[in-house]
Design a protein around this motif. Structure first.
Motif, mmCIF file in Angstrom:
data_model
loop_
_atom_site.group_PDB
_atom_site.id
_atom_site.type_symbol
_atom_site.label_atom_id
_atom_site.label_comp_id
_atom_site.label_asym_id
_atom_site.label_seq_id
_atom_site.Cartn_x
_atom_site.Cartn_y
_atom_site.Cartn_z
ATOM 1 N N LEU A 1 -16.664 51.482 3.993
ATOM 2 C CA LEU A 1 -17.250 50.632 2.953
ATOM 3 C C LEU A 1 -16.290 49.519 2.539
ATOM 4 O O LEU A 1 -16.714 48.383 2.290
ATOM 5 C CB LEU A 1 -17.640 51.482 1.742
ATOM 6 C CG LEU A 1 -18.874 52.361 1.909
ATOM 7 C CD1 LEU A 1 -19.022 53.299 0.715
ATOM 8 C CD2 LEU A 1 -20.131 51.502 2.062
ATOM 9 N N ASP B 1 -23.891 48.799 4.533
ATOM 10 C CA ASP B 1 -23.268 49.590 3.471
ATOM 11 C C ASP B 1 -24.288 50.497 2.781
ATOM 12 O O ASP B 1 -23.920 51.555 2.250
ATOM 13 C CB ASP B 1 -22.556 48.694 2.460
ATOM 14 C CG ASP B 1 -23.424 47.596 1.870
ATOM 15 O OD1 ASP B 1 -24.621 47.524 2.230
ATOM 16 O OD2 ASP B 1 -22.906 46.807 1.054
ATOM 17 N N ILE C 1 -23.599 54.364 2.274
ATOM 18 C CA ILE C 1 -23.633 54.980 0.945
ATOM 19 C C ILE C 1 -24.570 56.184 0.940
ATOM 20 O O ILE C 1 -24.286 57.212 0.315
ATOM 21 C CB ILE C 1 -24.030 53.940 -0.119
ATOM 22 C CG1 ILE C 1 -22.859 52.966 -0.342
ATOM 23 C CG2 ILE C 1 -24.420 54.608 -1.440
ATOM 24 C CD1 ILE C 1 -23.194 51.777 -1.216
ATOM 25 N N PHE D 1 -24.472 46.753 -2.217
ATOM 26 C CA PHE D 1 -23.635 47.888 -2.608
ATOM 27 C C PHE D 1 -24.076 48.440 -3.961
ATOM 28 O O PHE D 1 -24.285 49.651 -4.122
ATOM 29 C CB PHE D 1 -22.176 47.430 -2.666
ATOM 30 C CG PHE D 1 -21.200 48.534 -2.960
ATOM 31 C CD1 PHE D 1 -20.668 49.303 -1.929
ATOM 32 C CD2 PHE D 1 -20.798 48.796 -4.258
ATOM 33 C CE1 PHE D 1 -19.770 50.320 -2.198
ATOM 34 C CE2 PHE D 1 -19.897 49.817 -4.536
ATOM 35 C CZ PHE D 1 -19.385 50.578 -3.497
ATOM 36 N N LEU E 1 -25.917 52.099 -4.644
ATOM 37 C CA LEU E 1 -25.323 53.105 -5.526
ATOM 38 C C LEU E 1 -26.368 53.658 -6.496
ATOM 39 O O LEU E 1 -26.401 54.864 -6.766
ATOM 40 C CB LEU E 1 -24.146 52.507 -6.300
ATOM 41 C CG LEU E 1 -22.850 52.295 -5.529
ATOM 42 C CD1 LEU E 1 -21.790 51.678 -6.447
ATOM 43 C CD2 LEU E 1 -22.326 53.608 -4.948
#
Length: 368
Positions: free
Chosen positions: A173, A203, A207, A263, A267
């Protein structure tokens, strides 16, 4: 866009929570296209930022990507090795039949512009002048190229994660963040590049994989059950912020926002996956059954919903019914389109998907 079925080739128990979330992802993308095609006309609407999860409902694509990373990493963490050839064969059997149909529809619509090099877009459906991106009805297919490129590298990422643990994914990442930041000054349209290429989206898969590692170590921790409101607030806040100041349709894009947006977006979805996986065991049957079914047919629903939306929109325009007081409310049209898409997705799943799904074989060897 993964199938919800669990087969002997994975030995992974069925997880209804992931079907629920696939259904949510499909609903978000459908709602996003419906509200813009039928009402907002692809305009940024900061005044509706409180409804950002719909007006910027393309975030459902991010949920699909994070779910892919999460589920595949869960399978890999059971131990054993992934047989690369069989893995890729299984993934082709999953995504290729319906995607090839959509691709042929795209090149048929634009038959006079077809060139031999367009065949390459079967693998890279989101780069250049892809035939599937030439019209709204086949437009959602852009994500399939990104998904397939992830399939090509996933077995290696899984192997390295098994060897080094979650820290390998954290290091990856960091590298991805550097590559995205370093490329930013050279990109003319950062929002477009980071939105629709593997550079901008890898990413999110990673994740998802990292969330699976965390889940393996802390699935029973009460923090996930108690954090569901926090996860929902984070997702709403992310969409609110984007709709307010960095909509995909904003004329003057904030480049640096887009560098790290995927990102941040991922999340939020990873947190929801962890929390919902811990909380989703006791849904009422009348809610769970349609969610499970929509999760099962979500791939067909995703790829075909734009056909239905455009057909309804165009037909009613031709008849002069839109905006004339006979049928003028976009929500009514959306409900009609949803019902037709549900029916069409069921037909597609049974006809174009399930026969190929039944041909899949085991791709993971037993753990030693």
């Amino acid at each position: 866009m993964l199938t919800s079925q669990t087969s002997s080739y994975t030995h992974l128990a069925h997880q209804p929570a992931l079907d629920h979330l696939r259904a949510l992802a499909a609903l978000l993308v459908f709602s996003f296209h419906a509200i813009h095609l039928l009402h907002l006309h692809w305009q940024a609407r900061p005044d509706l930022a409180w409804l950002g999860v719909i007006t910027e409902g393309h975030t459902g694509v991010a949920l699909f990507f994070v779910l892919s990373g999460f589920l595949f990493m869960q399978i890999a963490l059971q131990g054993g090795s992934i047989q690369y050839g069989q893995f890729i064969k299984n993934r082709l059997l999953r995504i290729a039949p319906l995607f090839v149909v959509v691709f042929f529809i795209a090149i048929s619509i634009r038959r006079n512009e077809f060139q031999a090099a367009d065949w390459a877009y079967l693998l890279f459906s989101n780069l250049g002048q892809a035939p599937t991106s030439g019209h709204f009805i086949t437009g959602p297919a852009w994500t399939i190229g990104i998904e397939f490129l992830f399939y090509l590298i996933f077995p290696f990422l899984a192997l390295f994660t098994q060897q080094q643990g979650g820290r390998y994914l954290v290091k990856l990442l960091l590298l991805l963040a550097f590559f995205k930041l370093a490329a930013w000054p050279a990109i003319e349209t950062p929002h477009h590049v980071y939105y629709s290429t593997l550079l901008g989206r890898l990413d999110q898969f990673v994740i998802g994989m990292l969330a699976a590692v965390i889940w393996q170590r802390s699935a029973q921790h009460p923090i996930w059950r108690y954090s569901l409101p926090v996860a929902l607030l984070v997702i709403w806040s992310n969409s609110y912020h984007q709709a307010l100041s960095a909509s995909y349709f904003t004329a003057h894009q904030q480049g640096l926002f887009w560098v790290f947006w995927s990102f941040r977006e991922a999340l939020g979805w990873a947190l929801l996956i962890l929390c919902w996986s811990a909380c989703a065991q006791h849904l009422p049957r009348w809610i769970e059954r349609p969610l499970l079914h929509l999760g099962q047919i979500s791939y067909s629903f995703y790829l075909l919903h734009a056909f239905v939306l455009y057909f309804i929109h165009h037909s009613l325009q031709v008849q002069g019914w839109l905006g004339q007081g006979i049928i003028s409310h976009w929500m009514l049209l959306s409900l009609l389109a949803f019902g037709l898409t549900w029916w069409l997705a069921n037909l597609s799943y049974q006809t174009l998907e399930k026969p190929f799904l039944d041909l899949r074989g085991r791709y993971r060897s037993a753990a030693s």
